[in-house]
Design a protein around this motif. Structure first.
Motif, PDB file in Angstrom:
ATOM      1  N   GLY A  26       0.811  -1.212   0.000  1.00 54.06           N
ATOM      2  CA  GLY A  26       0.000   0.000   0.000  1.00 54.06           C
ATOM      3  C   GLY A  26       0.840   1.255   0.000  1.00 54.06           C
ATOM      4  O   GLY A  26       2.042   1.231  -0.282  1.00 54.06           O
ATOM      5  N   ILE A  27       0.186   2.346   0.328  1.00 55.23           N
ATOM      6  CA  ILE A  27       0.841   3.653   0.385  1.00 55.23           C
ATOM      7  C   ILE A  27       0.811   4.165   1.815  1.00 55.23           C
ATOM      8  O   ILE A  27      -0.108   3.838   2.585  1.00 55.23           O
ATOM      9  CB  ILE A  27       0.155   4.665  -0.559  1.00 55.23           C
ATOM     10  N   ARG A  28       1.831   4.929   2.167  1.00 56.46           N
ATOM     11  CA  ARG A  28       1.932   5.468   3.532  1.00 56.46           C
ATOM     12  C   ARG A  28       2.334   6.925   3.449  1.00 56.46           C
ATOM     13  O   ARG A  28       3.264   7.284   2.713  1.00 56.46           O
ATOM     14  CB  ARG A  28       2.951   4.685   4.348  1.00 56.46           C
ATOM     15  N   VAL A  29       1.665   7.776   4.200  1.00 52.88           N
ATOM     16  CA  VAL A  29       2.011   9.197   4.280  1.00 52.88           C
ATOM     17  C   VAL A  29       1.981   9.624   5.741  1.00 52.88           C
ATOM     18  O   VAL A  29       1.300   9.010   6.575  1.00 52.88           O
ATOM     19  CB  VAL A  29       1.047  10.085   3.457  1.00 52.88           C
ATOM     20  N   GLY A  30       2.716  10.682   6.045  1.00 56.13           N
ATOM     21  CA  GLY A  30       2.724  11.137   7.417  1.00 56.13           C
ATOM     22  C   GLY A  30       3.559  12.385   7.609  1.00 56.13           C
ATOM     23  O   GLY A  30       3.935  13.066   6.652  1.00 56.13           O
ATOM     24  N   ALA A  31       3.870  12.658   8.874  1.00 56.55           N
ATOM     25  CA  ALA A  31       4.637  13.850   9.240  1.00 56.55           C
ATOM     26  C   ALA A  31       5.738  13.473  10.218  1.00 56.55           C
ATOM     27  O   ALA A  31       5.552  12.608  11.085  1.00 56.55           O
ATOM     28  CB  ALA A  31       3.723  14.903   9.867  1.00 56.55           C
ATOM     29  N   ASN A  32       6.898  14.120  10.045  1.00 58.70           N
ATOM     30  CA  ASN A  32       8.028  13.970  10.967  1.00 58.70           C
ATOM     31  C   ASN A  32       8.143  15.200  11.856  1.00 58.70           C
ATOM     32  O   ASN A  32       7.920  16.328  11.404  1.00 58.70           O
ATOM     33  CB  ASN A  32       9.347  13.834  10.192  1.00 58.70           C
ATOM     34  N   LEU A  33       8.510  14.975  13.086  1.00 57.57           N
ATOM     35  CA  LEU A  33       8.920  16.055  13.979  1.00 57.57           C
ATOM     36  C   LEU A  33      10.325  15.689  14.433  1.00 57.57           C
ATOM     37  O   LEU A  33      10.509  14.752  15.211  1.00 57.57           O
ATOM     38  CB  LEU A  33       7.966  16.171  15.165  1.00 57.57           C
ATOM     39  N   SER A  45      16.004  22.742  18.275  1.00 60.17           N
ATOM     40  CA  SER A  45      14.564  22.599  18.430  1.00 60.17           C
ATOM     41  C   SER A  45      13.989  21.914  17.205  1.00 60.17           C
ATOM     42  O   SER A  45      14.624  21.848  16.142  1.00 60.17           O
ATOM     43  CB  SER A  45      13.896  23.958  18.653  1.00 60.17           C
ATOM     44  N   ASN A  46      12.784  21.399  17.348  1.00 58.41           N
ATOM     45  CA  ASN A  46      12.181  20.570  16.311  1.00 58.41           C
ATOM     46  C   ASN A  46      11.793  21.363  15.072  1.00 58.41           C
ATOM     47  O   ASN A  46      11.445  22.545  15.153  1.00 58.41           O
ATOM     48  CB  ASN A  46      10.926  19.893  16.858  1.00 58.41           C
ATOM     49  N   GLY A  77      15.660  17.349  10.079  1.00 54.82           N
ATOM     50  CA  GLY A  77      16.543  18.477  10.320  1.00 54.82           C
ATOM     51  C   GLY A  77      16.316  19.044  11.697  1.00 54.82           C
ATOM     52  O   GLY A  77      15.803  18.374  12.592  1.00 54.82           O
ATOM     53  N   ALA A  78      16.684  20.309  11.871  1.00 56.47           N
ATOM     54  CA  ALA A  78      16.543  20.958  13.175  1.00 56.47           C
ATOM     55  C   ALA A  78      16.803  22.450  13.044  1.00 56.47           C
ATOM     56  O   ALA A  78      17.415  22.905  12.071  1.00 56.47           O
ATOM     57  CB  ALA A  78      17.509  20.349  14.182  1.00 56.47           C
ATOM     58  N   LYS A  79      16.325  23.200  14.029  1.00 57.18           N
ATOM     59  CA  LYS A  79      16.710  24.599  14.188  1.00 57.18           C
ATOM     60  C   LYS A  79      17.785  24.638  15.265  1.00 57.18           C
ATOM     61  O   LYS A  79      17.564  24.225  16.395  1.00 57.18           O
ATOM     62  CB  LYS A  79      15.499  25.437  14.605  1.00 57.18           C
ATOM     63  N   LEU A  80      18.963  25.141  14.901  1.00 58.05           N
ATOM     64  CA  LEU A  80      20.106  25.114  15.798  1.00 58.05           C
ATOM     65  C   LEU A  80      20.334  26.472  16.442  1.00 58.05           C
ATOM     66  O   LEU A  80      20.231  27.502  15.791  1.00 58.05           O
ATOM     67  CB  LEU A  80      21.372  24.711  15.033  1.00 58.05           C
ATOM     68  N   ASN A  81      20.646  26.450  17.729  1.00 55.58           N
ATOM     69  CA  ASN A  81      21.059  27.647  18.451  1.00 55.58           C
ATOM     70  C   ASN A  81      22.554  27.523  18.697  1.00 55.58           C
ATOM     71  O   ASN A  81      22.991  26.752  19.561  1.00 55.58           O
ATOM     72  CB  ASN A  81      20.297  27.767  19.773  1.00 55.58           C
ATOM     73  N   LEU A  82      23.347  28.255  17.938  1.00 59.23           N
ATOM     74  CA  LEU A  82      24.797  28.109  17.969  1.00 59.23           C
ATOM     75  C   LEU A  82      25.473  29.055  18.940  1.00 59.23           C
ATOM     76  O   LEU A  82      26.696  29.021  19.081  1.00 59.23           O
ATOM     77  CB  LEU A  82      25.366  28.347  16.561  1.00 59.23           C
ATOM     78  N   SER A  83      24.699  29.876  19.635  1.00 57.43           N
ATOM     79  CA  SER A  83      25.298  30.882  20.510  1.00 57.43           C
ATOM     80  C   SER A  83      25.968  30.268  21.732  1.00 57.43           C
ATOM     81  O   SER A  83      26.721  30.938  22.421  1.00 57.43           O
ATOM     82  CB  SER A  83      24.234  31.882  20.957  1.00 57.43           C
ATOM     83  N   ALA A  84      25.706  28.969  21.993  1.00 57.25           N
ATOM     84  CA  ALA A  84      26.362  28.312  23.125  1.00 57.25           C
ATOM     85  C   ALA A  84      27.845  28.078  22.853  1.00 57.25           C
ATOM     86  O   ALA A  84      28.610  27.803  23.762  1.00 57.25           O
ATOM     87  CB  ALA A  84      25.681  26.969  23.429  1.00 57.25           C
TER      88      ALA A  84
END
Length: 200
Positions: A26-33, A45-46, A77-84
């Protein structure tokens, strides 16, 4: 005598099961976090992404045990906070960065379905490895991306009237997804996936 009869029954069931095994596709669809896990304090962060493709499963109906596999497109992927890290911020050239990684993913799962009497619902659990091949990204500057990734997936779901499957799973990336050469800045994939499949 009871032991002999029990062993004989198990043998008969095991021999009969392959003849009645159910193969579906069959077919499969969805969402990633998804996000990226760093061991050196970099925060992420996600981000949300789409996944979709084709799947197939093979089930032994008496035992409820089977396997499924799929060929899927998945964005992570991700949202990165590089200030650390001043070093990483200077290398990349900004304090925040958003990474997008596009994969062709091949998950292979061992699946166990739980049969409920007189019910159109059949819960199941599954786990197995997933092999992902990078087909696109927006990686720039000092980051270097890895062209393939191996993950371990585990999840649960429910099958409705033998046709529709809805599931949720968590994936642990085992290898380095992105890195900065000659440093210890390495990120690994982590993701939740919610999907629905229709089987023929």
């Amino acid at each position: 005598m009871k032991k002999v009869a029990f062993l004989f029954l198990l043998f008969v069931l095991a021999a009969a099961a392959p003849a009645n095994a159910q193969f579906k596709y069959g077919i499969r669809v969805g969402a990633n976090l998804s996000n990226l896990k760093f061991d050196n304090g970099i925060k992420s962060s996600n981000i949300a992404g789409f996944t979709g493709g084709v799947m197939a499963e093979y089930t032994l109906p008496v035992l409820g045990i089977g396997v499924d596999g799929a060929v899927m497109y998945a964005r992570r992927g991700a949202k990165l906070n590089l200030s650390a890290s001043t070093l990483l911020e200077n290398a990349v050239g900004k304090s925040k960065s958003s990474t997008k990684l596009d994969y062709i993913e091949i998950p292979v799962n061992l699946k166990y379905k739980i049969s409920l009497p007189l019910s159109v619902l059949k819960p199941y659990v599954f786990a197995g490895p997933s092999f992902s091949f990078l087909v696109g990204d927006n990686i720039k500057n000092a980051f270097k991306e890895k062209k393939y990734d191996t993950s371990i997936n585990a999840g649960l779901g429910v099958e409705v009237i033998g046709k529709v499957q809805v599931s949720a799973q968590y994936g642990w990336g085992l290898g380095k997804t992105i890195s900065v050469p000659e440093t210890d800045f390495n990120g690994k994939n982590r993701y939740w996936t919610i999907s629905a499949a229709y089987l023929f």
